[in-house]
Design a protein around this motif. Structure first.
Motif, PDB file in Angstrom:
ATOM      1  N   LEU A 154       0.840  -1.197   0.000  1.00 56.83           N
ATOM      2  CA  LEU A 154       0.000   0.000   0.000  1.00 56.83           C
ATOM      3  C   LEU A 154       0.878   1.252   0.000  1.00 56.83           C
ATOM      4  N   ARG A 155       0.632   2.108  -1.000  1.00 58.06           N
ATOM      5  CA  ARG A 155       1.400   3.345  -1.097  1.00 58.06           C
ATOM      6  C   ARG A 155       0.468   4.536  -1.193  1.00 58.06           C
ATOM      7  N   LYS A 156       0.883   5.651  -0.589  1.00 52.79           N
ATOM      8  CA  LYS A 156       0.078   6.867  -0.682  1.00 52.79           C
ATOM      9  C   LYS A 156       1.003   8.067  -0.768  1.00 52.79           C
ATOM     10  N   SER A 157       0.774   8.886  -1.796  1.00 55.29           N
ATOM     11  CA  SER A 157       1.540  10.122  -1.939  1.00 55.29           C
ATOM     12  C   SER A 157       0.596  11.307  -1.919  1.00 55.29           C
ATOM     13  N   PHE A 158       1.036  12.383  -1.324  1.00 52.37           N
ATOM     14  CA  PHE A 158       0.347  13.663  -1.464  1.00 52.37           C
ATOM     15  C   PHE A 158       1.275  14.542  -2.291  1.00 52.37           C
ATOM     16  N   GLY A 159       0.908  14.784  -3.536  1.00 50.93           N
ATOM     17  CA  GLY A 159       1.819  15.468  -4.442  1.00 50.93           C
ATOM     18  C   GLY A 159       3.049  14.598  -4.641  1.00 50.93           C
ATOM     19  N   SER A 160       4.235  15.192  -4.467  1.00 56.51           N
ATOM     20  CA  SER A 160       5.458  14.413  -4.660  1.00 56.51           C
ATOM     21  C   SER A 160       5.947  13.806  -3.348  1.00 56.51           C
ATOM     22  N   ASN A 161       5.146  13.996  -2.295  1.00 54.71           N
ATOM     23  CA  ASN A 161       5.543  13.550  -0.967  1.00 54.71           C
ATOM     24  C   ASN A 161       4.956  12.171  -0.683  1.00 54.71           C
ATOM     25  N   GLU A 162       5.800  11.145  -0.707  1.00 57.16           N
ATOM     26  CA  GLU A 162       5.304   9.793  -0.473  1.00 57.16           C
ATOM     27  C   GLU A 162       5.230   9.516   1.027  1.00 57.16           C
ATOM     28  N   ILE A 163       3.994   9.332   1.532  1.00 57.57           N
ATOM     29  CA  ILE A 163       3.785   9.150   2.972  1.00 57.57           C
ATOM     30  C   ILE A 163       3.863   7.669   3.333  1.00 57.57           C
ATOM     31  N   LEU A 164       3.212   6.826   2.521  1.00 54.67           N
ATOM     32  CA  LEU A 164       3.244   5.377   2.760  1.00 54.67           C
ATOM     33  C   LEU A 164       4.062   4.728   1.648  1.00 54.67           C
ATOM     34  N   LYS A 165       5.047   3.917   2.052  1.00 55.71           N
ATOM     35  CA  LYS A 165       5.989   3.393   1.057  1.00 55.71           C
ATOM     36  C   LYS A 165       5.915   1.883   0.952  1.00 55.71           C
ATOM     37  N   GLY A 166       4.687   1.362   0.863  1.00 54.92           N
ATOM     38  CA  GLY A 166       4.553  -0.082   0.682  1.00 54.92           C
ATOM     39  C   GLY A 166       4.267  -0.774   1.991  1.00 54.92           C
ATOM     40  N   ILE A 167       2.983  -0.874   2.351  1.00 57.16           N
ATOM     41  CA  ILE A 167       2.620  -1.481   3.628  1.00 57.16           C
ATOM     42  C   ILE A 167       1.905  -2.803   3.380  1.00 57.16           C
ATOM     43  N   TRP A 226      -7.678   7.760  -0.624  1.00 55.52           N
ATOM     44  CA  TRP A 226      -7.578   6.740  -1.660  1.00 55.52           C
ATOM     45  C   TRP A 226      -6.109   6.399  -1.893  1.00 55.52           C
ATOM     46  N   PRO A 227      -5.741   5.119  -1.741  1.00 65.16           N
ATOM     47  CA  PRO A 227      -4.333   4.745  -1.913  1.00 65.16           C
ATOM     48  C   PRO A 227      -3.839   5.108  -3.320  1.00 65.16           C
ATOM     49  N   SER A 228      -2.571   5.481  -3.417  1.00 64.75           N
ATOM     50  CA  SER A 228      -1.994   5.801  -4.728  1.00 64.75           C
ATOM     51  C   SER A 228      -1.724   4.520  -5.509  1.00 64.75           C
ATOM     52  N   SER A 229      -1.306   3.471  -4.790  1.00 56.78           N
ATOM     53  CA  SER A 229      -1.139   2.175  -5.450  1.00 56.78           C
ATOM     54  C   SER A 229      -1.138   1.083  -4.394  1.00 56.78           C
ATOM     55  N   GLY A 230      -1.145  -0.160  -4.833  1.00 59.05           N
ATOM     56  CA  GLY A 230      -1.230  -1.278  -3.917  1.00 59.05           C
ATOM     57  C   GLY A 230      -2.666  -1.758  -3.796  1.00 59.05           C
ATOM     58  N   GLN A 231      -2.887  -2.637  -2.820  1.00 63.81           N
ATOM     59  CA  GLN A 231      -4.209  -3.259  -2.706  1.00 63.81           C
ATOM     60  C   GLN A 231      -4.758  -3.174  -1.296  1.00 63.81           C
ATOM     61  N   VAL A 232      -6.074  -3.060  -1.218  1.00 65.14           N
ATOM     62  CA  VAL A 232      -6.779  -3.248   0.047  1.00 65.14           C
ATOM     63  C   VAL A 232      -7.762  -4.380  -0.197  1.00 65.14           C
ATOM     64  N   LEU A 233      -7.608  -5.470   0.532  1.00 64.44           N
ATOM     65  CA  LEU A 233      -8.467  -6.637   0.329  1.00 64.44           C
ATOM     66  C   LEU A 233      -9.400  -6.805   1.513  1.00 64.44           C
ATOM     67  N   TYR A 234     -10.687  -7.020   1.231  1.00 59.83           N
ATOM     68  CA  TYR A 234     -11.677  -7.299   2.257  1.00 59.83           C
ATOM     69  C   TYR A 234     -12.142  -8.731   2.045  1.00 59.83           C
ATOM     70  N   GLY A 284       7.065   5.710   6.875  1.00 54.94           N
ATOM     71  CA  GLY A 284       6.147   5.246   5.840  1.00 54.94           C
ATOM     72  C   GLY A 284       6.147   3.752   5.597  1.00 54.94           C
ATOM     73  N   VAL A 285       6.876   3.009   6.438  1.00 56.65           N
ATOM     74  CA  VAL A 285       6.828   1.545   6.329  1.00 56.65           C
ATOM     75  C   VAL A 285       6.634   0.951   7.722  1.00 56.65           C
ATOM     76  N   ILE A 286       6.173  -0.308   7.762  1.00 56.88           N
ATOM     77  CA  ILE A 286       6.143  -1.011   9.043  1.00 56.88           C
ATOM     78  C   ILE A 286       7.549  -1.549   9.281  1.00 56.88           C
ATOM     79  N   ALA A 287       8.250  -0.911  10.224  1.00 62.85           N
ATOM     80  CA  ALA A 287       9.654  -1.258  10.459  1.00 62.85           C
ATOM     81  C   ALA A 287       9.769  -2.570  11.207  1.00 62.85           C
TER      82      ALA A 287
END
Lengths: 275, 254
Positions: free
Chosen positions: B19-32, B64-72, B224-227
């Motif tokens: 799961l990735r999320k960016s606001f503009g060029s600022n990537e907040i979530l880097k693959g969760i 809304w995520p920029s990329s990746g998946q949310v599965l229910y 932005g990642v689960i360390a």
């Protein structure tokens, strides 16, 4: 100055106050009719305008980002929004007097639609008010905290249910003073409908003046009537606003509800009527 | 590319992949990559700005995520035409700022979503609302408006509102961060009871002692990642990563 005016009025054989009394005595049904038409147009026009404005305001806030709407829906929404923006700009950007001429004579010339003058007047006031209300409603909706939208989304409510159940009740309360203001403006501004011959208060005054040639007493009386109408309306709206604020207290639903517990829960307005 | 239902974490309620999320060029979530199973209580901890809240808001699609998946339950909720509202109604959310509906009293706050989104009848919705308001101790206040309540009371109503929907899992976004210190306890007590009752919970929090005592699992987010992620006892007692130790040092020192 006053003596000069009084002298002018006396030229007709009556002094100023006698003319005022004469107009009231002999022409009150005309004035009353004018008051009736003016208040009907202002009130109905404002109500229809508010409904229009709410509709436009809600449509203009429908989310059109690519996650909420498919491509067709987005194109339709965009087109509708452009049309609504044109409507708002055109009717806010032109004088109501000109709109009245265009609607009344224009519809007749172009489409052979013959409206009576009151219907035409109502149409103009409603559409005009709708354009102003659309912007007021938009501002009202935008003033609501984003968290209210998010909480509604988070329980799975759609846009329409969110608007109807959560956002509009709050927005309407916020825009109530501005809406009342539109109503008071409409009481006065319906006077421009005299250009198409709508028998509102100003038109009635003009007609009486045409018979008596007593411009000053007649219009002073008309002005006084307008003032009474707007002043009364303003006070009534103030009362309505206070009523809609609702009770300042709530009752704790326990078996041991005491005045003390209500006082603790209520705040500074303890003792006010609760619904 | 990942995403075949066959690969889904067995019986996860919600799962995110890369799961990735960016606001503009600022990537907040880097693959969760994250999953929560029925009955689990997972706390997400980490410094301010590490992306915890953004992550939680991406799970129920407030962002809304920029990329990746949310599965229910293995279904991709980001797919075109997926009924997002129905999905959201199955996950409860409790906000930092409570976000009670200001125009509605306490009872109706807990009723409106049930009627409008879950399609329940009003009497049924009221019955459920009262049941859960009683559970959080707010049933005497059914007639009160949000403005008449304290922060702790508001948050308890917000929890009852979310529970009334009958969600499969409850997401908490820093539920005590906006509260006066003396009100934190009443909200944590309610949350502790819920955890003990077997409710599935994902909790973004700064309350370390609570996270340690109540959670089955803790995820530590950093940049932005689960360390690091693991059983609560292990994360707090013997974290594997230096960054986790550093973050928790302040908690252990205090």
């Amino acid at each position: 100055m006053t003596t000069a005016l009084l002298a002018a009025a006396e030229a007709g054989g009556r002094n100023f106050w006698e003319w005022v009394a004469h107009v009231v005595q002999d022409y009150w049904p005309w004035l009353l009719k004018g008051v009736g038409v003016t208040m009907f147009l202002a009130l109905t026009g404002t109500l229809v305008g508010v409904a229009l404005g709410l509709g436009v305001g809600v449509v203009r806030t429908i989310p059109s980002d690519k996650h909420s709407a498919g491509p067709v829906r987005r194109v339709v929404l965009k087109a509708v929004n452009i049309l609504l923006a044109i409507y708002v700009e055109v009717f806010r950007g032109t004088p109501m007097m000109v709109q009245a001429m265009v609607v009344y004579f224009g519809l007749g010339m172009a489409f052979q639609i013959r409206l009576d003058v009151v219907t035409a007047g109502l149409l103009v006031v409603s559409i005009n008010t709708g354009a102003y209300m659309a912007e007021i409603v938009r501002g009202g909706i935008q003033s609501i905290d984003r968290g209210q939208f998010e909480a509604a989304k988070a329980v799975g409510m759609n846009h329409w249910d969110t608007m109807r159940g959560v956002i509009l009740p709050q927005a309407i309360r916020n825009i109530l003073p501005a809406t009342g203001n539109e109503f008071v403006i409409n009481i006065k501004d319906t006077s421009v409908l005299m250009v198409i011959g709508t028998s509102e208060l100003f038109f009635q005054g003009k007609t009486i003046d045409g018979i008596l040639y007593q411009t000053f007493p007649v219009y002073l009386l008309v002005a006084a009537i307008y003032l009474v109408l707007t002043f009364t309306t303003t006070r009534l709206l103030r009362l309505l606003e206070r009523h809609l604020e609702g009770p300042a207290n709530f009752t704790l639903a326990t078996s041991s509800t005491t005045p003390e517990s209500i006082l603790m829960a209520g705040g500074e307005n303890y003792g006010r009527r609760t619904r | 590319m990942a995403g075949e239902p066959a690969e889904a974490t067995p019986d996860a309620i919600v799962e995110t992949r890369d799961l990735r999320k960016s606001f503009g060029s600022n990537e907040i979530l880097k693959g969760i990559d994250f999953a929560v199973r029925p009955g689990q209580v997972v706390s997400v901890i980490g410094a301010s700005g590490s992306g915890k809240s953004t992550f939680l808001r991406c799970v129920n699609l407030l962002e809304w995520p920029s990329s990746g998946q949310v599965l229910y339950h293995g279904e991709d909720v980001l797919a075109r035409g997926y009924d997002v509202n129905r999905f959201r109604a199955r996950l409860g959310m409790v906000f930092q700022q409570f976000n009670l509906f200001n125009n509605l009293n306490v009872l109706d706050n807990c009723v409106i979503g049930q009627v409008r989104a879950a399609g329940r009848s009003k009497p049924e919705a009221r019955r459920r609302a009262l049941e859960f308001l009683a559970k959080v101790g707010m049933d005497p206040y059914v007639d009160a408006k949000p403005a008449q309540l304290s922060g702790g009371q508001k948050q308890r109503v917000a929890i009852a509102r979310a529970l009334s929907m009958g969600p499969e899992a409850l997401l908490f976004d820093e539920p005590t961060s906006a509260l006066d210190p003396e009100m934190v306890g009443e909200v944590l007590a309610v949350m502790g009871e819920l955890a003990a009752s077997g409710l599935t919970m994902v909790i973004v929090t700064h309350e370390m002692a609570f996270a340690r005592d109540v959670s089955d699992r803790v995820a530590f987010m950093d940049g932005g990642v689960i360390a690091e992620e693991g059983p609560a006892a292990q994360i707090f007692a013997e974290p594997a990563k230096a960054r986790t130790r550093e973050f928790l040092a302040r908690f252990h020192a205090g």
